[in-house]
Every structure is written in structure tokens, then in C-alpha cells.
Enzyme design. Structure first.
Site, short mmCIF file in Angstrom:
data_model
loop_
_atom_site.label_atom_id
_atom_site.label_comp_id
_atom_site.label_asym_id
_atom_site.label_seq_id
_atom_site.Cartn_x
_atom_site.Cartn_y
_atom_site.Cartn_z
N ASP A 1 5.00 5.11 3.46
CA ASP A 1 4.62 6.52 3.47
C ASP A 1 5.82 7.31 3.97
O ASP A 1 6.81 6.73 4.44
CB ASP A 1 3.40 6.76 4.36
CG ASP A 1 2.57 7.97 3.91
OD1 ASP A 1 3.17 9.03 3.65
OD2 ASP A 1 1.33 7.86 3.84
N THR B 1 -12.91 6.12 4.20
CA THR B 1 -12.11 6.83 5.18
C THR B 1 -12.73 8.17 5.54
O THR B 1 -13.61 8.68 4.83
CB THR B 1 -10.69 7.06 4.66
OG1 THR B 1 -10.74 7.96 3.54
CG2 THR B 1 -10.05 5.75 4.21
N ARG B 2 -12.23 8.75 6.62
CA ARG B 2 -12.68 10.08 7.02
C ARG B 2 -12.36 11.11 5.94
O ARG B 2 -13.17 11.97 5.62
CB ARG B 2 -12.00 10.46 8.34
CG ARG B 2 -12.36 11.83 8.87
CD ARG B 2 -11.75 12.04 10.24
NE ARG B 2 -10.31 11.74 10.23
CZ ARG B 2 -9.56 11.67 11.30
NH1 ARG B 2 -10.10 11.84 12.49
NH2 ARG B 2 -8.27 11.43 11.21
N PHE B 3 -11.17 10.98 5.34
CA PHE B 3 -10.78 11.89 4.27
C PHE B 3 -11.73 11.75 3.08
O PHE B 3 -12.16 12.74 2.49
CB PHE B 3 -9.34 11.57 3.84
CG PHE B 3 -8.89 12.30 2.61
CD1 PHE B 3 -8.42 13.60 2.69
CD2 PHE B 3 -8.93 11.70 1.36
CE1 PHE B 3 -8.00 14.29 1.56
CE2 PHE B 3 -8.52 12.37 0.22
CZ PHE B 3 -8.05 13.67 0.33
N ASP C 1 -1.61 12.11 -3.83
CA ASP C 1 -1.61 13.54 -4.08
C ASP C 1 -1.95 13.78 -5.55
O ASP C 1 -1.25 13.28 -6.44
CB ASP C 1 -0.23 14.13 -3.76
CG ASP C 1 -0.23 15.65 -3.70
OD1 ASP C 1 -0.99 16.27 -4.47
OD2 ASP C 1 0.51 16.21 -2.88
N ASP D 1 -10.46 10.93 -5.45
CA ASP D 1 -11.64 11.79 -5.54
C ASP D 1 -11.36 13.00 -6.42
O ASP D 1 -12.17 13.93 -6.46
CB ASP D 1 -12.10 12.23 -4.15
CG ASP D 1 -11.11 13.15 -3.47
OD1 ASP D 1 -9.91 13.06 -3.78
OD2 ASP D 1 -11.53 13.96 -2.61
N GLU E 1 0.86 -1.18 0.00
CA GLU E 1 0.00 0.00 0.00
C GLU E 1 0.90 1.23 0.00
O GLU E 1 1.71 1.43 0.91
CB GLU E 1 -0.92 0.03 1.22
CG GLU E 1 -1.86 1.23 1.21
CD GLU E 1 -2.82 1.24 2.40
OE1 GLU E 1 -3.59 2.23 2.51
OE2 GLU E 1 -2.80 0.30 3.21
N LYS F 1 -2.29 21.28 -10.30
CA LYS F 1 -1.83 22.28 -11.26
C LYS F 1 -1.18 21.58 -12.46
O LYS F 1 -0.44 20.62 -12.30
CB LYS F 1 -0.84 23.23 -10.61
CG LYS F 1 -1.45 24.09 -9.50
CD LYS F 1 -0.43 25.03 -8.90
CE LYS F 1 -1.06 25.88 -7.80
NZ LYS F 1 -0.08 26.79 -7.16
#
Length: 297
Positions: free
Chosen positions: A135, A271-273, A185, A221, A110, A189
Site C-alpha cells: 500500500d 471490514t468496517r469500510f 479505488d 462495493d 494483497e 468518473k
């Protein structure tokens, strides 16, 4: 004639040498004097390294920014106590033995796990699968270790560093049963699109590390990024869509109609995000592609 306008006698001669001018400090010295050296967050081996790969590998455009922001007391304690047990610095200097590390379980990589809540939930729901979670966010690393400890999970390992170096230098061929890239991410731009992780070059790098049939699962998203993911995955010969095509038609932000997005699978928690994005009207797209069997010959 006033004394102010009268000519002045010359200054007496002196044998003392003139004071030499003081040389300006080099730019680097001035900078280092103005900015004190940053202290390390953890002693060697007691937590994730600040730059585990160091200068061993080439400089290149990266898809992430290291974020060693302030950790809470609980996160810091978990890192100091558990990093030597479950932590891996991505130094690119060795190939990981995933069978030994995960007791022979199939392993999913992941990339990018945020604060680790969804990762911990997936590990708890599927204890027969190992999750190697990578991460660069120090508080998230500590939080995931803390969650794994609290839940008694032994199928999670936390890697610190560049996922590209991890894939290229530290994983054997066909070592992975799956690859997850959730909400990377989006670099929205236009001039930053080259920093997006899911590109043809990344897919080519990942393909040999995935066993035939391994699932590559992306979710985002940010609709323009979902469209890019869809296009590069559909065009890459090493991957095949798990969704029966044509599937539902989805008109993109660029006016192009695409087919083959998948509904969110039950194993990926919301997820919360993700919830915050949905509350803002964002549309979440999942893409589930399978590693195709390499061509014979």
C-alpha cells in the site's frame, strides 16, 4: 507666471551609473521560496521512503494517489521500530526471495489494505500462509505493523510503493500462491476509468507471477467496477472462474446479465469500510478466479 507653471531647469548631470533593474526570480525559485521544502517523515532506513522507486521507471497513469497523511504516535513508533524487520520499499532494484522471507510458506500478495485490520485477521486465522501486503498509505502501514506485533504474527510483510513495479520487477515467476485486490479505488468518473487497477494489462502482468491454480480474489462495493472486473477476468485466457457457470444471474447497472459472482468466502473478513458501504445500500461483489495452467508448448 506662478512658480508652479514656470519651466524647471534640467537635473544636473551625474557620473553615477544607473541602478540596473532587478531580474525577476525564475519561476522555480519563486515557487521554492514560497513553499518550504517538505521534511522527510522518517530518516533513511528508519521507515517507508517517500518515493522508493524514484525516477528509475517510466511515468505512467497510476491507479493510486500516495497518501502520507499524519500518523499517530503508535503508528509512527511501530514504523520506526519494525520497518527494518518487516518493511519493504518497492524500489524495483531487486527480486525478493519470498521463501527466505516467509520461511517457505506459500505467499499471497494483497494490493491495498487500508488500515490493515482485515489483513491482520486473515494472517492470524491462517498462520501457514504468508501475506505480502502493499500500500502507499503511511498510517495504514504503521497500523498493520502494530497489529502484527500485538498479535505475534510472523507471516506478514508490509511493502511500500507501486504494486505494478513490485509485480513486474521484484517477484519471480510463479512466486505467488494468490493475489487479493479488495475494495480498490473505483475511480467512478468516466474520464478516470483508465486509472482503475483491474484492467487486461494488469491481469497479463500478474499472470506469470501466479503459480498455476493460484487464486485471484477481487471484491468491490462499486457495482460498475465489479462489472468491469467480471468482464476483463472472464475474457482473459490466463484465468478461469472458480464458480460453476452459469451460476446466479445478476443484472448489471448497464442492463447486462452476468453470471459467476461468488459469495463472500469465509476467509475474507467483513471490514468496517465494507459495513459502511452495506449500510448505504451498496452491493458487494466477490470474484474468485484461478490461474489457469499455461498452455503446453
Amino acid at each position: 507666471m506662478s512658480s508652479q507653471n514656470a519651466p524647471q531647469p534640467p537635473a544636473p548631470a551625474t557620473d553615477a551609473p544607473a541602478t540596473p533593474p532587478v531580474a525577476a526570480a525564475p519561476r522555480s525559485a519563486r515557487t521554492s521560496a514560497a513553499k518550504p521544502e517538505r521534511t522527510r517523515m522518517f530518516a533513511d532506513g528508519a521507515g517507508p521512503a517517500a518515493d522508493p522507486a524514484g525516477s528509475h521507471f517510466e511515468r505512467r497513469i497510476r491507479s493510486f494517489q500516495p497518501r502520507r497523511s499524519r500518523v499517530t504516535t503508535g503508528q509512527g513508533e511501530a514504523l520506526r521500530r519494525l520497518w527494518q524487520v518487516w518493511g519493504i520499499d518497492v524500489d524495483g532494484q531487486r527480486v525478493l526471495d519470498l521463501d527466505e522471507m516467509f520461511g517457505g510458506r506459500p505467499v499471497v500478495l494483497e494490493i491495498g489494505f487500508g488500515m490493515g485490520e482485515a489483513t491482520a485477521r486473515m494472517a492470524a486465522d491462517d498462520p501457514d500462509t504468508g501475506i505480502l501486503a502493499v500500500d502507499v498509505h503511511t498510517p495504514g502501514q504503521g497500523n498493520l505493523l502494530n497489529l502484527a506485533d500485538q498479535l505475534g504474527l510472523d507471516n506478514v510483510r508490509v511493502a511500500n510503493g507501486d504494486a505494478v513495479i513490485l509485480l513486474r520487477e521484484m517477484l519471480a515467476r510463479e512466486a505467488l500462491a494468490g493475489l487479493r485486490v479488495y475494495f480498490p479505488d473505483p475511480w467512478p468518473k468516466t474520464r478516470h476509468h483508465k486509472r482503475r487497477l483491474v484492467q487486461p494489462e494488469f491481469l497479463s502482468l500478474a499472470a506469470p507471477r501466479l503459480a498455476p491454480g493460484a487464486l485471484l480474489h477481487c471484491a468491490t462495493d462499486w457495482e460498475p467496477y465489479a462489472e468491469q472486473m467480471h468482464d476483463v477476468l472472464s475474457a482473459h485466457p490466463a484465468y478461469e472462474n472458480t464458480v460453476t457457470l452459469p451460476g446466479p444471474a445478476v443484472e448489471g447497472t448497464d442492463g447486462v446479465v452476468r453470471h459467476g459472482y461468488a459469495p463472500r468466502p469465509a476467509f475474507r473478513p467483513r471490514t468496517r469500510f465494507e459495513g459502511q458501504g452495506l449500510d448505504k445500500g451498496h452491493v458487494v461483489h466477490d470474484l474468485l478466479f484461478r490461474r489457469a495452467a499455461p498452455a503446453a508448448g
